[in-house]
Write a protein that holds these residues in place. Structure first.
Motif, short mmCIF file in Angstrom:
data_model
loop_
_atom_site.label_atom_id
_atom_site.label_comp_id
_atom_site.label_asym_id
_atom_site.label_seq_id
_atom_site.Cartn_x
_atom_site.Cartn_y
_atom_site.Cartn_z
N GLN A 1 -1.19 -10.89 -2.84
CA GLN A 1 -0.27 -11.23 -1.76
C GLN A 1 1.01 -10.39 -1.79
OE1 GLN A 1 -1.89 -13.30 -3.68
NE2 GLN A 1 -3.06 -14.66 -2.35
N ILE A 2 1.48 -10.01 -3.00
CA ILE A 2 2.74 -9.27 -3.06
C ILE A 2 2.59 -7.84 -2.57
CG2 ILE A 2 3.46 -10.68 -5.03
CD1 ILE A 2 3.05 -8.23 -6.79
N ALA A 3 1.35 -7.36 -2.44
CA ALA A 3 1.13 -5.99 -2.01
C ALA A 3 0.82 -5.87 -0.52
CB ALA A 3 -0.01 -5.36 -2.82
N LEU A 4 0.67 -6.99 0.16
CA LEU A 4 0.23 -6.94 1.56
C LEU A 4 1.24 -6.21 2.45
CD1 LEU A 4 -1.30 -10.52 2.01
CD2 LEU A 4 -2.49 -8.37 1.61
N ILE A 5 2.50 -6.61 2.39
CA ILE A 5 3.50 -6.03 3.28
C ILE A 5 3.77 -4.56 2.93
CG2 ILE A 5 5.90 -6.15 4.03
CD1 ILE A 5 5.73 -9.17 3.82
N PRO A 6 4.00 -4.20 1.64
CA PRO A 6 4.23 -2.77 1.35
C PRO A 6 3.05 -1.89 1.74
CG PRO A 6 4.90 -4.14 -0.51
CD PRO A 6 4.17 -5.04 0.43
N ILE A 7 1.83 -2.32 1.47
CA ILE A 7 0.68 -1.49 1.81
C ILE A 7 0.47 -1.45 3.32
CG2 ILE A 7 -1.82 -1.29 1.57
CD1 ILE A 7 -1.59 -2.19 -1.25
N ALA A 8 0.75 -2.56 4.01
CA ALA A 8 0.65 -2.54 5.47
C ALA A 8 1.62 -1.52 6.06
CB ALA A 8 0.92 -3.94 6.03
N THR A 9 2.83 -1.46 5.51
CA THR A 9 3.81 -0.47 5.96
C THR A 9 3.32 0.95 5.67
OG1 THR A 9 5.60 -2.04 5.53
CG2 THR A 9 6.19 0.29 5.77
N LEU A 10 2.77 1.15 4.47
CA LEU A 10 2.25 2.47 4.11
C LEU A 10 1.08 2.86 5.00
CD1 LEU A 10 2.28 4.85 2.10
CD2 LEU A 10 0.74 3.53 0.64
N TYR A 11 0.19 1.91 5.28
CA TYR A 11 -0.95 2.19 6.17
C TYR A 11 -0.47 2.56 7.57
CZ TYR A 11 -4.65 0.63 2.99
OH TYR A 11 -5.55 0.53 1.95
N GLY A 12 0.57 1.88 8.04
CA GLY A 12 1.10 2.20 9.36
C GLY A 12 1.64 3.61 9.43
N GLN A 13 2.32 4.04 8.35
CA GLN A 13 2.83 5.40 8.31
C GLN A 13 1.72 6.44 8.20
OE1 GLN A 13 5.49 5.22 4.95
NE2 GLN A 13 7.08 4.09 6.08
#
Length: 291
Positions: free
Chosen positions: A136-148
């Motif tokens: 769960q703690i990686a969802l938002i950072p990786i979602a941001t990275l995936y968007g970039q």
């Protein structure tokens, strides 16, 4: 007094339990337990092949007296909703993830078990430490990275996430199995001039098939049944079956004639896989525990 007398080897409690499991009465009991465990699956199959009126009026077990109620119309209706695309999306996510995790983890586990390089032990401790990191703690950072990176919502993005979080456990499991391989086998191969890759592919990997098969079953089931990662990283065009079923429940509520066939289709593939590889699964679970 010595534990070994007149050629008799002292047996541990686990060995005696394994021997007793081979008795006829225990095998019959285990078969009955297995059949009882399959009852919900049979019920789901029957419900998926009856119309909504019959399911609301009577229990699924009445089908034994009314077999004419069975129909495939529910599956036709389900496929008409585009569920087949979700099925193939699930396959395209699960199969590459399982293959990549097994391949990468097996090579890394061999390196941690039998190759001597600087920082090997601290690096392995880091891998073990990653086991306790919650997804769960990686969802938002990786979602941001995936968007970039432009891969948010795509199947490759979902696969990469599953591979990244599946590797720590896979490496830990296979490394602990590989260290149990006799060192004399590897030394003999090195004396014959075999390279590290040759030793890995012809000695270690074949001997590690039980553990690799167990890992493959676990990894396949984890990814196949995943909902959280699919909800976050898969868009509507690339959604797997779990997300498709969840959206159907939100849209239709208790529409059993849609949910039941979808749930059975999502269940049957892992069930067939488990029964097909159960021999390797049991070998992997028991490896090293019985001498």
């Amino acid at each position: 007094m010595a534990d070994v007398q007149a050629g008799t080897v002292k047996r541990g409690p686990l060995s005696r339990i394994v021997d007793r499991l081979g008795s006829g009465a225990v095998q019959v009991l285990m078969i009955l337990i297995g059949l009882f465990w399959l009852v919900p699956t049979l019920g789901l199959l029957v419900v998926s092949m009856r119309d909504e009126t019959a399911n609301n009026a009577e229990g699924w077990w009445t089908i034994f007296t009314k077999p004419a109620e069975l129909t495939l119309s529910n599956y036709a209706s389900l496929l008409a909703t585009g569920f087949s695309a979700s099925f193939w999306n699930t396959v395209m996510i699960t199969v590459p993830t399982t293959i990549l995790v097994i391949g990468i983890a097996a090579m890394a586990a061999y390196a941690f078990a039998w190759m001597d390089f600087k920082g090997r032990d601290p690096l392995f401790l880091v891998v073990v430490g990653l086991l306790i990191v919650p997804i769960q703690i990686a969802l938002i950072p990786i979602a941001t990275l995936y968007g970039q990176a432009g891969i948010f919502g795509t199947i490759p993005g979902v696969v990469l996430f599953h591979v990244a979080f599946g590797l720590p456990f896979a490496i830990f499991l296979l490394r602990n199995f590989f260290v149990g391989i006799p060192a004399s086998l590897l030394e003999a191969a090195r004396m014959d001039g075999a390279s590290e890759w040759k030793i890995f592919s012809t000695v270690v990997f074949p001997l590690g098939k039980p553990a690799i098969a167990s890992l493959g079953i676990f990894q396949f089931l984890w990814v196949w049944n995943d909902l959280l990662i699919a909800l976050v990283f898969a868009d509507a065009a690339n959604q797997p079956m779990t997300k498709a079923l969840q959206s159907q429940m939100r849209q239709f509520g208790t529409n059993v004639d849609i949910i039941a066939p979808g749930a059975f289709l999502s269940l049957i593939i892992p069930l067939v896989l488990f029964f097909a590889f159960q021999r390797y699964f049991v070998q992997g679970m028991m490896a090293g525990s019985v001498k």
